[in-house]
Write a protein that holds these residues in place. Structure first.
Motif, PDB file in Angstrom:
ATOM      1  N   ARG A 210      37.017   4.206  22.630  1.00  0.00           N
ATOM      2  CA  ARG A 210      37.402   3.745  23.970  1.00  0.00           C
ATOM      3  C   ARG A 210      38.438   2.621  23.913  1.00  0.00           C
ATOM      4  O   ARG A 210      38.328   1.594  24.580  1.00  0.00           O
ATOM      5  CB  ARG A 210      36.172   3.347  24.784  1.00  0.00           C
ATOM      6  CG  ARG A 210      35.179   4.503  24.958  1.00  0.00           C
ATOM      7  CD  ARG A 210      34.141   4.236  26.010  1.00  0.00           C
ATOM      8  NE  ARG A 210      34.751   4.167  27.355  1.00  0.00           N
ATOM      9  CZ  ARG A 210      34.039   4.055  28.479  1.00  0.00           C
ATOM     10  NH1 ARG A 210      32.705   4.026  28.415  1.00  0.00           N
ATOM     11  NH2 ARG A 210      34.644   3.984  29.646  1.00  0.00           N
ATOM     12  N   GLY A 211      39.449   2.834  23.050  1.00  0.00           N
ATOM     13  CA  GLY A 211      40.587   1.941  23.016  1.00  0.00           C
ATOM     14  C   GLY A 211      40.471   0.746  22.097  1.00  0.00           C
ATOM     15  O   GLY A 211      41.411  -0.050  21.993  1.00  0.00           O
ATOM     16  N   GLY A 306      27.269   4.327  20.456  1.00  0.00           N
ATOM     17  CA  GLY A 306      28.140   4.833  21.511  1.00  0.00           C
ATOM     18  C   GLY A 306      27.538   4.613  22.889  1.00  0.00           C
ATOM     19  O   GLY A 306      28.211   4.153  23.818  1.00  0.00           O
ATOM     20  N   ALA A 307      26.250   4.926  23.016  1.00  0.00           N
ATOM     21  CA  ALA A 307      25.576   4.754  24.306  1.00  0.00           C
ATOM     22  C   ALA A 307      25.515   3.284  24.704  1.00  0.00           C
ATOM     23  O   ALA A 307      25.704   2.939  25.879  1.00  0.00           O
ATOM     24  CB  ALA A 307      24.167   5.344  24.230  1.00  0.00           C
ATOM     25  N   GLU A 322      38.310   6.473  28.864  1.00  0.00           N
ATOM     26  CA  GLU A 322      37.135   7.302  28.632  1.00  0.00           C
ATOM     27  C   GLU A 322      37.032   7.672  27.153  1.00  0.00           C
ATOM     28  O   GLU A 322      38.038   7.721  26.441  1.00  0.00           O
ATOM     29  CB  GLU A 322      37.199   8.580  29.479  1.00  0.00           C
ATOM     30  CG  GLU A 322      37.053   8.333  30.976  1.00  0.00           C
ATOM     31  CD  GLU A 322      35.711   7.710  31.315  1.00  0.00           C
ATOM     32  OE1 GLU A 322      34.673   8.189  30.798  1.00  0.00           O
ATOM     33  OE2 GLU A 322      35.698   6.732  32.089  1.00  0.00           O
ATOM     34  N   ALA A 323      35.822   7.922  26.719  1.00  0.00           N
ATOM     35  CA  ALA A 323      35.604   8.293  25.316  1.00  0.00           C
ATOM     36  C   ALA A 323      36.191   9.674  25.043  1.00  0.00           C
ATOM     37  O   ALA A 323      36.093  10.583  25.879  1.00  0.00           O
ATOM     38  CB  ALA A 323      34.113   8.282  24.996  1.00  0.00           C
ATOM     39  N   ASP A 324      36.814   9.805  23.894  1.00  0.00           N
ATOM     40  CA  ASP A 324      37.282  11.125  23.472  1.00  0.00           C
ATOM     41  C   ASP A 324      36.086  12.026  23.191  1.00  0.00           C
ATOM     42  O   ASP A 324      35.069  11.577  22.627  1.00  0.00           O
ATOM     43  CB  ASP A 324      38.124  11.006  22.196  1.00  0.00           C
ATOM     44  CG  ASP A 324      39.431  10.265  22.435  1.00  0.00           C
ATOM     45  OD1 ASP A 324      39.942  10.316  23.564  1.00  0.00           O
ATOM     46  OD2 ASP A 324      39.923   9.624  21.480  1.00  0.00           O
TER      47      ASP A 324
END
Length: 420
Positions: A210-211, A306-307, A322-324
């Motif tokens: 996310r960047g 991730g969560a 947004e997440a890939d």
């Protein structure tokens, strides 16, 4: 003939270990005007970073290379520094803070006295009102019990591995897929070696999410998560004390930083196997669950870090892409057998990437829990005047990292100084 005199010295506080935890503790003790000495068993400063292999790069980005009073100030905050640069960083740090370090001084026993502690070393003894255990998270290499591997096969722990050149010609078996196992496998592949890899359950993770580098979000959730009710990376959020010893995400700082994917290693020629189980009739035995095991390590990040990152971004109202969505990858090796004949495969070396255990054998105190971890609250142990800094999950997930050790050392030394 009389026995030789044994030197006995006194100080307010003895700090055991001159790695990142010990030096951070020394910084804060000096700031508080507490007389102390830092005892280090090694011949040179640089802590456990001196035990990493030649091609090792720090797994956390340069922006997280920060200890009390000193941080990375170079031109690449999002880059990664090498093993030797990390060692140099801490040698300069020790000089900058004028840390009172005694090298080649291994602590062999710490016992309580009426006034504090007696600290025995190979270079004499100390009396101290306080002791800080700062020997870090990499104390005792964990090796499996004797498994019957032929004495003609070289066996080393990742602690002793330095480069492919130290190994005899032939194929290599790497056991374990934590950060060390994944990175050493890549080191061997780059040298043209044939590699077999026993897969454990450590989760894969994207280097960037996310960047941002994934460690950006790990830091944020550790430091700021509680402000938003996200406490899973605080020690009290662990489902069990055993969680203090879970694997870190499978990433690397080499080559500017990247993820390590087991299926991709397989495509590059690594022979993947299940978890190592032992020997049987001269053959190595692995669990026969490689497909399920690969799926497990791939799902681990999304289910936890991730969560948590997603929850933090939402709760903090951050503007992040947004997440890939990762592409589905169903690649499997043609053979996933559970047995391996070392001689038939030409394997001449085994590298045990099986982690480290804590070692507080020097403590002459009933202070350790069933996992060998000192019983404490925020680094203040149950025995007055005895403290711990730099252990995994001392107060939170990043307690044993560069950026995490300073705040814990600050709290501990504040408590220590208040004892007078």
């Amino acid at each position: 003939m009389s026995a030789p005199a044994v030197s006995r010295e006194a100080t307010n506080t003895v700090v055991v270990g001159a790695g990142q935890a010990g030096l951070a503790t020394s910084y804060w003790l000096a700031q508080r005007g507490v007389e102390h000495v830092v005892l280090e068993r090694r011949n040179a400063l640089g802590g456990a970073w001196q035990d990493r292999w030649d091609s090792f790069y720090l797994n956390t980005p340069n922006f997280s290379v920060a200890v009390p009073g000193k941080s990375y100030d170079g031109p690449e905050p999002d880059g990664f520094i090498s093993r030797d640069a990390t060692i140099d960083f801490f040698r300069r740090y020790a000089q900058d803070i004028n840390a009172p370090v005694r090298l080649r001084t291994e602590v062999t026993r710490i016992s309580p006295t009426d006034t504090g502690f007696a600290v025995e070393t190979g270079q004499g003894s100390w009396s101290a009102r306080n002791v800080v255990l700062a020997s870090g998270a990499f104390q005792r290499p964990r090796m499996p019990a004797a498994v019957g591997i032929s004495p003609g096969v070289l066996q080393v722990h990742s602690h002793e591995y330095r480069s492919p050149a130290q190994l005899p010609d032939g194929a290599v078996l790497v056991v374990g897929t934590g950060q060390s196992g994944g990175q050493i496998t890549e080191d061997l592949l780059d040298a043209g070696r044939t590699v077999h890899l026993s897969v454990s359950s450590c989760p894969e993770a994207p280097r960037r999410y996310r960047g941002q580098d994934i460690f950006h979000w790990i830091m944020a959730v550790n430091i700021h998560g509680p402000e938003y009710g996200i406490n899973a990376l605080q020690v009290h959020g662990l489902p069990s004390p055993a969680g203090r010893f879970l694997c870190n995400p499978l990433v690397s700082g080499n080559g500017g930083g990247h993820s390590v994917h087991l299926r991709e290693l397989g495509r590059r020629g690594v022979r993947l196997h299940g978890r190592f189980e032992g020997m049987d009739a001269g053959a190595l035995v692995f669990t026969d669950d490689l497909p399920q095991r690969l799926a497990l390590v791939e799902a681990g990040f999304r289910q936890r870090l991730g969560a948590l990152s997603d929850a933090y971004i939402k709760a903090a109202g951050l503007d992040a892409p947004e997440a890939d969505v990762p592409e589905e990858d169903h690649w499997l090796p043609a053979e996933t057998g559970a047995r391996l004949d070392l001689a038939a495969e030409g394997i001449t070396s085994v590298i045990w990437c099986t982690g480290y255990g804590l070692d507080f054998a020097m403590l002459d105190l009933p202070l350790l829990d069933e996992w060998g971890y000192p019983r404490h609250a925020k680094g203040v142990t149950e025995h007055p005047g005895l403290y711990a800094v730099g252990l995994p999950w001392l107060t939170r997930h990043i307690s044993a990292t560069l950026v995490g050790v300073g705040p814990d050392a600050e709290f501990v030394t504040e408590h220590l100084a208040a004892r007078g």
